[in-house]
Design a protein around this motif. Structure first.
Motif, short mmCIF file in Angstrom:
data_model
loop_
_atom_site.label_atom_id
_atom_site.label_comp_id
_atom_site.label_asym_id
_atom_site.label_seq_id
_atom_site.Cartn_x
_atom_site.Cartn_y
_atom_site.Cartn_z
N ALA A 63 -4.44 11.63 -2.69
CA ALA A 63 -3.60 10.43 -2.79
C ALA A 63 -3.04 10.31 -4.19
O ALA A 63 -3.73 10.56 -5.18
N THR A 64 -1.79 9.93 -4.25
CA THR A 64 -1.13 9.70 -5.53
C THR A 64 0.09 8.83 -5.29
O THR A 64 0.51 8.65 -4.15
N ASP A 65 0.63 8.27 -6.32
CA ASP A 65 1.86 7.51 -6.22
C ASP A 65 2.96 8.33 -6.88
O ASP A 65 2.93 8.54 -8.09
N GLY A 102 -13.71 9.14 -1.89
CA GLY A 102 -12.95 8.12 -2.60
C GLY A 102 -12.35 7.09 -1.67
O GLY A 102 -12.55 7.13 -0.45
N GLU A 103 -11.65 6.16 -2.28
CA GLU A 103 -11.01 5.07 -1.52
C GLU A 103 -9.53 5.38 -1.36
O GLU A 103 -8.82 5.57 -2.35
N LYS A 104 -9.09 5.42 -0.13
CA LYS A 104 -7.68 5.69 0.14
C LYS A 104 -6.87 4.44 -0.21
O LYS A 104 -7.17 3.34 0.28
N PRO A 105 -5.88 4.61 -1.08
CA PRO A 105 -5.08 3.45 -1.47
C PRO A 105 -4.26 2.88 -0.32
O PRO A 105 -3.97 3.53 0.61
N MET A 131 0.85 -1.19 0.00
CA MET A 131 0.00 0.00 0.00
C MET A 131 0.89 1.25 0.00
O MET A 131 1.88 1.31 0.69
N ASN A 132 0.48 2.21 -0.77
CA ASN A 132 1.23 3.45 -0.92
C ASN A 132 0.51 4.56 -0.16
O ASN A 132 -0.69 4.72 -0.28
N GLY A 133 1.25 5.36 0.59
CA GLY A 133 0.63 6.44 1.36
C GLY A 133 1.02 7.82 0.88
O GLY A 133 0.96 8.77 1.64
N ALA A 140 -8.14 12.74 -12.05
CA ALA A 140 -8.06 11.30 -11.75
C ALA A 140 -7.56 11.03 -10.33
O ALA A 140 -6.71 10.18 -10.11
N VAL A 141 -8.11 11.77 -9.38
CA VAL A 141 -7.73 11.61 -7.98
C VAL A 141 -8.63 10.53 -7.38
O VAL A 141 -9.85 10.69 -7.36
N GLN A 142 -8.03 9.45 -6.88
CA GLN A 142 -8.81 8.36 -6.28
C GLN A 142 -9.39 8.72 -4.93
O GLN A 142 -10.52 8.39 -4.61
N TRP A 143 -8.57 9.39 -4.11
CA TRP A 143 -8.98 9.75 -2.75
C TRP A 143 -8.52 11.17 -2.47
O TRP A 143 -7.43 11.58 -2.89
#
Length: 120
Positions: free
Chosen positions: A37-39, A117-120, A1-3, A90-93
């Motif tokens: 959230a992003t990678d 959204g869903e936190k990765p 999981m990426n924070g 395109a932000v998931q969370w």
């Protein structure tokens, strides 16, 4: 999981916001905080802006959206802004706070904070 996250804090914007007649006739300052959230690993490896969230583009879009809006409630503004950021960038969370200082004379600040959204 990426924070990993990209954040913007205290972005000053102005817009028409409020339920009272006098509020509908003026522009009020609003301050926006957003954490998304992003990678960042690919951007870090490539040193390429196209591989991360462009906070300049995001702040420009937030400022434009708020300036063009005329919602009564900051709750509505927060929801629509979150939807826009998720769709256009395109932000998931994300976690989004809108501050409306001066809305209550006895309080230094009031506002709302939402998470979508869903936190990765």
């Amino acid at each position: 999981m990426n924070g990993d996250t990209v954040f913007i804090k205290g972005l000053k914007t102005e817009g028409v916001i409020g339920v009272f007649d006098w509020e509908r006739e003026i522009r009020q300052p609003l301050y926006i905080d957003v954490t998304m959230a992003t990678d960042i690993r690919l951007a870090a490896a490539s040193d390429d802006l196209t591989h991360t969230l462009d906070y300049k583009a995001i702040t420009d879009r937030i400022t434009q959206f708020v300036a063009a809006s005329a919602f009564q409630l900051i709750e509505t503004l927060a929801e629509r802004l979150a939807e826009l950021l998720q769709k256009e960038f395109a932000v998931q969370w994300l976690q989004l706070a809108i501050h409306k200082p001066g809305a209550i004379a006895a309080a230094s600040d009031i506002g709302i904070q939402i998470e979508r959204g869903e936190k990765p």
